[in-house]
Write a protein that holds these residues in place. Structure first.
Motif, PDB file in Angstrom:
ATOM      1  N   HIS A 123      54.207  27.576 -18.047  1.00 28.32           N
ATOM      2  CA  HIS A 123      54.770  26.334 -18.590  1.00 28.32           C
ATOM      3  C   HIS A 123      55.392  26.590 -19.961  1.00 28.32           C
ATOM      4  CE1 HIS A 123      54.813  22.422 -20.630  1.00 28.32           C
ATOM      5  NE2 HIS A 123      54.025  22.975 -21.542  1.00 28.32           N
ATOM      6  N   GLN A 124      54.651  27.292 -20.828  1.00 26.42           N
ATOM      7  CA  GLN A 124      55.132  27.494 -22.189  1.00 26.42           C
ATOM      8  C   GLN A 124      56.342  28.420 -22.231  1.00 26.42           C
ATOM      9  OE1 GLN A 124      54.213  25.714 -24.626  1.00 26.42           O
ATOM     10  NE2 GLN A 124      55.516  26.679 -26.173  1.00 26.42           N
ATOM     11  N   ALA A 125      56.364  29.409 -21.361  1.00 24.04           N
ATOM     12  CA  ALA A 125      57.515  30.314 -21.319  1.00 24.04           C
ATOM     13  C   ALA A 125      58.784  29.548 -20.945  1.00 24.04           C
ATOM     14  CB  ALA A 125      57.255  31.442 -20.327  1.00 24.04           C
ATOM     15  N   ALA A 126      58.686  28.715 -19.902  1.00 23.88           N
ATOM     16  CA  ALA A 126      59.847  27.924 -19.475  1.00 23.88           C
ATOM     17  C   ALA A 126      60.236  26.903 -20.532  1.00 23.88           C
ATOM     18  CB  ALA A 126      59.533  27.219 -18.151  1.00 23.88           C
ATOM     19  N   MET A 127      59.235  26.267 -21.135  1.00 25.27           N
ATOM     20  CA  MET A 127      59.507  25.272 -22.172  1.00 25.27           C
ATOM     21  C   MET A 127      60.117  25.923 -23.403  1.00 25.27           C
ATOM     22  SD  MET A 127      59.384  22.063 -22.733  1.00 25.27           S
ATOM     23  CE  MET A 127      58.191  21.397 -21.577  1.00 25.27           C
ATOM     24  N   ASN A 128      59.660  27.125 -23.730  1.00 26.17           N
ATOM     25  CA  ASN A 128      60.204  27.846 -24.878  1.00 26.17           C
ATOM     26  C   ASN A 128      61.688  28.112 -24.685  1.00 26.17           C
ATOM     27  OD1 ASN A 128      60.786  30.727 -26.249  1.00 26.17           O
ATOM     28  ND2 ASN A 128      59.216  29.645 -27.426  1.00 26.17           N
ATOM     29  N   PHE A 129      62.081  28.514 -23.481  1.00 26.44           N
ATOM     30  CA  PHE A 129      63.494  28.808 -23.237  1.00 26.44           C
ATOM     31  C   PHE A 129      64.325  27.527 -23.209  1.00 26.44           C
ATOM     32  CE2 PHE A 129      67.251  29.902 -20.698  1.00 26.44           C
ATOM     33  CZ  PHE A 129      67.693  31.007 -21.425  1.00 26.44           C
ATOM     34  N   ALA A 130      63.780  26.463 -22.606  1.00 32.66           N
ATOM     35  CA  ALA A 130      64.487  25.182 -22.590  1.00 32.66           C
ATOM     36  C   ALA A 130      64.700  24.668 -24.012  1.00 32.66           C
ATOM     37  CB  ALA A 130      63.706  24.159 -21.773  1.00 32.66           C
ATOM     38  N   SER A 131      63.688  24.860 -24.849  1.00 31.12           N
ATOM     39  CA  SER A 131      63.783  24.443 -26.252  1.00 31.12           C
ATOM     40  C   SER A 131      64.804  25.298 -26.997  1.00 31.12           C
ATOM     41  CB  SER A 131      62.415  24.554 -26.932  1.00 31.12           C
ATOM     42  OG  SER A 131      61.479  23.716 -26.300  1.00 31.12           O
ATOM     43  N   PHE A 132      64.885  26.565 -26.610  1.00 31.04           N
ATOM     44  CA  PHE A 132      65.874  27.461 -27.205  1.00 31.04           C
ATOM     45  C   PHE A 132      67.289  26.941 -26.934  1.00 31.04           C
ATOM     46  CE2 PHE A 132      68.312  31.445 -27.561  1.00 31.04           C
ATOM     47  CZ  PHE A 132      67.814  31.938 -28.761  1.00 31.04           C
ATOM     48  N   LEU A 133      67.538  26.508 -25.693  1.00 29.49           N
ATOM     49  CA  LEU A 133      68.846  25.960 -25.341  1.00 29.49           C
ATOM     50  C   LEU A 133      69.106  24.618 -26.011  1.00 29.49           C
ATOM     51  CD1 LEU A 133      69.096  26.814 -21.527  1.00 29.49           C
ATOM     52  CD2 LEU A 133      70.233  27.958 -23.439  1.00 29.49           C
ATOM     53  N   TYR A 134      68.032  23.912 -26.347  1.00 26.38           N
ATOM     54  CA  TYR A 134      68.167  22.627 -27.036  1.00 26.38           C
ATOM     55  C   TYR A 134      68.810  22.792 -28.402  1.00 26.38           C
ATOM     56  CZ  TYR A 134      66.717  18.283 -29.354  1.00 26.38           C
ATOM     57  OH  TYR A 134      66.694  17.099 -30.044  1.00 26.38           O
ATOM     58  N   MET A 135      68.817  24.011 -28.926  1.00 26.59           N
ATOM     59  CA  MET A 135      69.455  24.252 -30.211  1.00 26.59           C
ATOM     60  C   MET A 135      70.952  23.935 -30.167  1.00 26.59           C
ATOM     61  SD  MET A 135      66.983  25.103 -32.151  1.00 26.59           S
ATOM     62  CE  MET A 135      65.950  24.050 -31.113  1.00 26.59           C
ATOM     63  N   LEU A 136      71.561  23.972 -28.974  1.00 27.43           N
ATOM     64  CA  LEU A 136      72.994  23.636 -28.854  1.00 27.43           C
ATOM     65  C   LEU A 136      73.250  22.174 -29.217  1.00 27.43           C
ATOM     66  CD1 LEU A 136      73.739  25.606 -25.560  1.00 27.43           C
ATOM     67  CD2 LEU A 136      74.724  26.101 -27.804  1.00 27.43           C
ATOM     68  N   LEU A 156      69.525  28.591 -33.975  1.00 22.13           N
ATOM     69  CA  LEU A 156      69.076  29.635 -33.050  1.00 22.13           C
ATOM     70  C   LEU A 156      68.246  30.686 -33.790  1.00 22.13           C
ATOM     71  CD1 LEU A 156      72.296  30.155 -30.886  1.00 22.13           C
ATOM     72  CD2 LEU A 156      70.146  29.149 -30.133  1.00 22.13           C
ATOM     73  N   GLY A 157      68.674  30.984 -35.009  1.00 22.24           N
ATOM     74  CA  GLY A 157      67.935  31.967 -35.804  1.00 22.24           C
ATOM     75  C   GLY A 157      66.546  31.492 -36.151  1.00 22.24           C
ATOM     76  N   LEU A 158      66.455  30.237 -36.614  1.00 18.43           N
ATOM     77  CA  LEU A 158      65.145  29.677 -36.960  1.00 18.43           C
ATOM     78  C   LEU A 158      64.238  29.602 -35.736  1.00 18.43           C
ATOM     79  CD1 LEU A 158      66.207  26.809 -39.399  1.00 18.43           C
ATOM     80  CD2 LEU A 158      64.926  28.875 -39.991  1.00 18.43           C
ATOM     81  N   TYR A 159      64.830  29.192 -34.618  1.00 22.34           N
ATOM     82  CA  TYR A 159      64.024  29.090 -33.408  1.00 22.34           C
ATOM     83  C   TYR A 159      63.658  30.469 -32.873  1.00 22.34           C
ATOM     84  CZ  TYR A 159      62.068  27.119 -29.226  1.00 22.34           C
ATOM     85  OH  TYR A 159      61.193  26.758 -28.252  1.00 22.34           O
ATOM     86  N   SER A 160      64.489  31.453 -33.193  1.00 17.42           N
ATOM     87  CA  SER A 160      64.211  32.813 -32.732  1.00 17.42           C
ATOM     88  C   SER A 160      62.873  33.323 -33.238  1.00 17.42           C
ATOM     89  CB  SER A 160      65.319  33.774 -33.173  1.00 17.42           C
ATOM     90  OG  SER A 160      66.512  33.506 -32.480  1.00 17.42           O
ATOM     91  N   MET A 161      62.441  32.816 -34.397  1.00 15.26           N
ATOM     92  CA  MET A 161      61.141  33.240 -34.906  1.00 15.26           C
ATOM     93  C   MET A 161      60.037  32.813 -33.946  1.00 15.26           C
ATOM     94  SD  MET A 161      61.492  32.594 -38.990  1.00 15.26           S
ATOM     95  CE  MET A 161      63.052  32.965 -39.789  1.00 15.26           C
TER      96      MET A 161
END
Length: 451
Positions: free
Chosen positions: A277-290, A26-31
């Protein structure tokens, strides 16, 4: 890593490794998250430019760093087999390989970035921001790949909390640098989206520097004396890493690049659609960190169990990890559904982008279940060092099934941009099914080896 005899002990062991991995991911993706959200506060063009730039960079980085992920199962199995003296050479060879990868990326980037961006027919301002973002980011490629190797070494020993603390230490650095270079705080130049690339590059250097100090100075890593002995570059050692790493990297590349490809196809639409599209994909990718974190944790624990020839324990860890991922996916899917308007507002205040982002987030819900199955199984298979079939399945699922179906829906139905998302969902589901079958085959093969 100590042997866990009961399921309760296995769950506790997995959670101890998983939680720090999750915080690290999550930290790495937070960047990337900070880059996207903070750039979006400047102008939709900055959001779109960073979106395009990161959509090109992320699959390249994740795919190539996936090659270096081979360090984790190799070291984990060496530790499980009590061959600790072989570990330093593996790490050093990984560092040599990371330098070579960095050089190749920079050289290829010099000749390909302009043609790719021109091919996308972007608006002039978006094109300029995307190119500037990538150029700035390139100055952090060397330390980023070096850190990938050191992180794999630390994690393979089971000390995932160490990489967690390194990442947490880097987050305020990245946030402050973003504020300075994106918005021009404290007299720094206001660079908008390009400033996000500058901030990330500097942060990568900080991460690598901190990691090297820890490995050299802190117990138990310093007892390996990683940098005390000079090891010549070894083709044999590189071959071992590449035999495992290339299929892993290709599998990750095929998965992440499908999302980049969709973003490229999105360039036929207007800036509002690209940004949404990118905003939604960015958040979906953020959740993919789980599920991705569970995947990494499974690689570590299963690698140790396989190295120690405790194959039944490895099998039990697989199912525990998949069960955790499925449970978390249901929670994250519910979160997206009930809080999609609040999520969209994180990225933008533009009313048109806000509305369209919420619509894309509905489709993001369906990513969760497939990811919850596919990602942990990939991690489990890496622990077994079974990687060749995984990348073939990724190629077929995403590029032969998912993308063509998405293109068909976008071009020949009223779904337009949403058609690409349905294609992605279909590809992810196909991948999850194929990987589930492969895991059963591998588990059965190892069970037969001890009967």
């Amino acid at each position: 890593m100590k042997e866990a005899s009961t399921n309760k002990e296995k769950i506790i062991t997995l959670l101890k490794i998983l939680f720090p991995v999750l915080i690290t991911q999550l930290g790495l993706y937070s960047m990337n998250f900070f880059d996207t959200t903070m750039s979006g506060k400047v102008h939709p063009n900055d959001l779109a430019g960073v979106a395009i730039g990161s959509s090109l960079w992320v699959p390249v980085y994740t795919g190539l760093s996936g090659i270096l992920l081979a360090i984790t199962p190799i070291v984990a199995q060496l530790m499980g087999a009590n061959k600790k003296n072989d570990v330093p050479n593996v790490v050093i060879q990984g560092l040599y390989l990371s330098i070579c990868i960095s050089v190749v990326v920079i050289i290829i980037g010099l000749f390909t970035v302009d043609p790719i961006l021109h091919m996308m027919n972007l608006e002039a301002e978006v094109y300029s921001i995307a190119k500037g973002y990538l150029i700035a980011l390139s100055f952090g490629i060397f330390p980023l790949f070096l850190y990938a190797v050191i992180r794999c070494f630390i994690d393979a020993l089971g000390f995932t909390r160490v990489t967690m603390f390194i990442t947490l230490a880097s987050l305020p650095i990245n946030f402050i640098l973003n504020s300075l270079f994106i918005f021009g705080k404290l007299g720094f130049p206001k660079l908008g989206g390009i400033g996000a690339g500058v901030a990330s590059a500097i942060t990568y250097w900080c991460i690598a520097f901190i990691a090297i100090i820890i490995v050299v100075k802190k117990h138990p890593f310093k007892k390996f004396n990683i940098f005390n002995t000079f090891y010549r570059a070894s083709i044999k050692a590189w071959k071992e890493i590449l035999i495992i790493g290339i299929p892993v990297g290709l599998a990750i590349f095929f998965e992440t690049s499908i999302f980049a490809a969709v973003t490229l196809f999105m360039s036929q639409f207007n800036t509002i659609t690209i940004a949404s599209h990118q905003a939604a994909m960015n958040f979906a990718s953020f959740l993919y960190m789980l599920p991705l974190s569970i995947s990494t944790a499974l690689t570590i624990v299963i690698g140790h169990e396989v190295g120690a020839k405790r194959f039944q324990h490895a099998k039990q860890y697989s199912y525990i990890g998949i069960g955790m991922a499925l449970s978390l996916s249901l929670i994250s899917a519910a979160f997206i559904y009930f809080f999609r308007s609040q999520v969209a507002s994180i990225y933008t205040s533009d009313i048109h982008v806000l509305k369209l982002t919420q619509e894309f987030l509905i489709y993001a819900i369906f990513f969760q279940l497939s990811d919850a199955i596919a990602a942990p199984i990939q991690g489990a298979l890496r622990g077994y060092k079974d990687v060749n079939m995984t990348f073939m399945m990724a190629l077929i699922s995403y590029w032969i099934i998912g993308l063509p179906f998405g293109i068909f829906l976008a071009k020949f139905s009223s779904l337009d941009a949403f058609g690409y998302w349905i294609g992605l969902i279909t590809g992810l589901a196909a991948g999850a099914i194929c990987l589930s079958i492969r895991l059963r085959i591998i588990q059965k093969r190892y069970s037969l080896s001890i009967t």
